[in-house]
Design a protein around this motif. Sequence first.
Motif, short mmCIF file in Angstrom:
data_model
loop_
_atom_site.label_atom_id
_atom_site.label_comp_id
_atom_site.label_asym_id
_atom_site.label_seq_id
_atom_site.Cartn_x
_atom_site.Cartn_y
_atom_site.Cartn_z
N ILE A 137 0.87 -1.27 -0.02
CA ILE A 137 0.11 -0.14 -0.06
C ILE A 137 0.81 1.24 -0.02
N LYS A 138 2.22 1.16 0.79
CA LYS A 138 2.94 2.58 0.78
C LYS A 138 3.36 2.65 -0.61
N GLU A 139 3.83 1.56 -1.21
CA GLU A 139 4.37 1.91 -2.80
C GLU A 139 3.20 2.51 -3.68
N ILE A 140 2.06 2.16 -3.38
CA ILE A 140 0.92 2.82 -4.23
C ILE A 140 0.81 4.26 -3.58
N SER A 141 0.90 4.58 -2.28
CA SER A 141 0.82 5.88 -2.00
C SER A 141 1.73 6.85 -2.44
N VAL A 142 3.09 6.22 -2.67
CA VAL A 142 4.19 7.25 -2.93
C VAL A 142 4.33 7.49 -4.26
N ALA A 143 3.41 6.93 -5.31
CA ALA A 143 3.67 6.92 -6.81
C ALA A 143 3.08 8.00 -7.28
N HIS A 144 2.26 8.81 -6.48
CA HIS A 144 1.55 10.02 -7.01
C HIS A 144 0.72 9.59 -8.06
N LEU A 145 -0.09 9.04 -8.03
CA LEU A 145 -1.11 8.53 -9.07
C LEU A 145 -2.55 9.09 -8.83
N SER A 146 -3.65 8.98 -9.73
CA SER A 146 -4.87 9.56 -9.52
C SER A 146 -5.48 8.65 -8.62
N ILE A 147 -6.57 9.16 -7.91
CA ILE A 147 -7.44 8.55 -7.11
C ILE A 147 -8.00 7.29 -7.54
N VAL A 148 -8.26 7.43 -8.65
CA VAL A 148 -8.95 6.04 -9.33
C VAL A 148 -7.77 5.07 -9.46
N ALA A 149 -6.73 5.28 -9.86
CA ALA A 149 -5.54 4.49 -10.11
C ALA A 149 -5.26 3.77 -8.73
N ILE A 150 -5.16 4.80 -7.55
CA ILE A 150 -4.99 4.32 -6.29
C ILE A 150 -5.88 3.36 -5.79
N ALA A 151 -7.41 3.70 -6.05
CA ALA A 151 -8.33 2.48 -5.55
C ALA A 151 -8.26 1.30 -6.18
N ILE A 152 -8.00 1.42 -7.70
CA ILE A 152 -7.99 0.13 -8.49
C ILE A 152 -6.78 -1.04 -7.91
N LEU A 153 -5.62 -0.10 -7.81
CA LEU A 153 -4.56 -0.81 -7.32
C LEU A 153 -4.65 -1.46 -5.95
N CYS A 154 -5.16 -0.52 -4.83
CA CYS A 154 -5.33 -1.11 -3.48
C CYS A 154 -6.25 -2.25 -3.57
N ILE A 155 -7.52 -2.21 -4.47
CA ILE A 155 -8.31 -3.38 -4.61
C ILE A 155 -7.64 -4.59 -5.00
N LEU A 156 -6.95 -4.33 -5.96
CA LEU A 156 -6.22 -5.53 -6.46
C LEU A 156 -5.21 -6.17 -5.42
N VAL A 157 -4.71 -5.35 -4.47
CA VAL A 157 -3.73 -5.65 -3.40
C VAL A 157 -4.55 -6.66 -2.52
N ILE A 158 -5.84 -6.27 -2.14
CA ILE A 158 -6.61 -7.06 -1.25
C ILE A 158 -7.20 -8.16 -1.90
N LEU A 159 -7.48 -8.13 -3.22
CA LEU A 159 -7.94 -9.50 -4.00
C LEU A 159 -6.88 -10.47 -3.75
N ILE A 160 -5.68 -10.05 -4.16
CA ILE A 160 -4.56 -11.23 -4.04
C ILE A 160 -4.24 -11.68 -2.74
N THR A 161 -4.28 -10.78 -1.66
CA THR A 161 -3.99 -11.17 -0.35
C THR A 161 -5.13 -11.99 0.20
N MET A 162 -6.33 -11.82 -0.50
CA MET A 162 -7.37 -12.67 0.07
C MET A 162 -7.76 -14.02 -0.75
N LEU A 163 -6.98 -14.09 -1.82
CA LEU A 163 -7.20 -14.90 -2.80
C LEU A 163 -7.12 -16.51 -2.08
N PRO A 164 -5.97 -16.70 -1.32
CA PRO A 164 -5.94 -18.20 -0.66
C PRO A 164 -7.28 -18.53 0.21
N LEU A 165 -7.95 -17.39 0.49
CA LEU A 165 -9.47 -17.95 1.08
C LEU A 165 -10.61 -17.94 0.50
#
Length: 220
Positions: A137-165
Amino acid sequence: MFEVFLSIVPLSLAASVSVTSYLLFFNILAAKEHQLRNGLAFIIGGTLTYTVIAVVVLISVGKVTSNSNPHNALHAVADFSLAAISLVLLFVILRKENKTEHKKDGKKSSDIFPHVLSGAMIKLVSANTLPPFIAAIKEISVAHLSIVAIAILCILVILITMLPLMAPYLLFLFNKQRALVLLAPVDHFLGKYKNYINSIILILVALYLIYLGFTRLYLN
């Protein structure tokens, strides 16, 4: 955005390896009743926890990042700090005996809330998953992306982390008996080698964060 995604994939995958979460989740699926309901509640609890953590990291890091370069020494220090935390957690794990924490009999409960709370709390105490998740999440925060891009990447991170369940849950949803047969050996393996797996993940995370830290210093 794509470069940021590539940089957070290793961290997201590392954060997805929550052995304790999986063992508890399998215990829920192996219970005699309310497996689907309680399993979904467990997943929702974990997802909510990761969402709250992501928001907190975005807000905290965003205040620092707004007037700084994503490759400066401050962010390198953050990477090194997370790497140090990973190594400390590794030391703690190595001092503990490798014990299987899940029980053979599923927890019986007629209430859904305990399973939501269990799914939420286990993500907070899964020491080996928090450093890589926060780092992603920190990597996403420091990348100076748009709000939409940040939201998409954060959702992807959460989905990947929850995938084993989520993956076992979907398998269980379509074929309960087949799912239990396929997941039982995985449950046994993870229960037996839990500490070894967590230790390897923490080592890899620490090395990757150290690499990112030195990369920031070099690019600064």
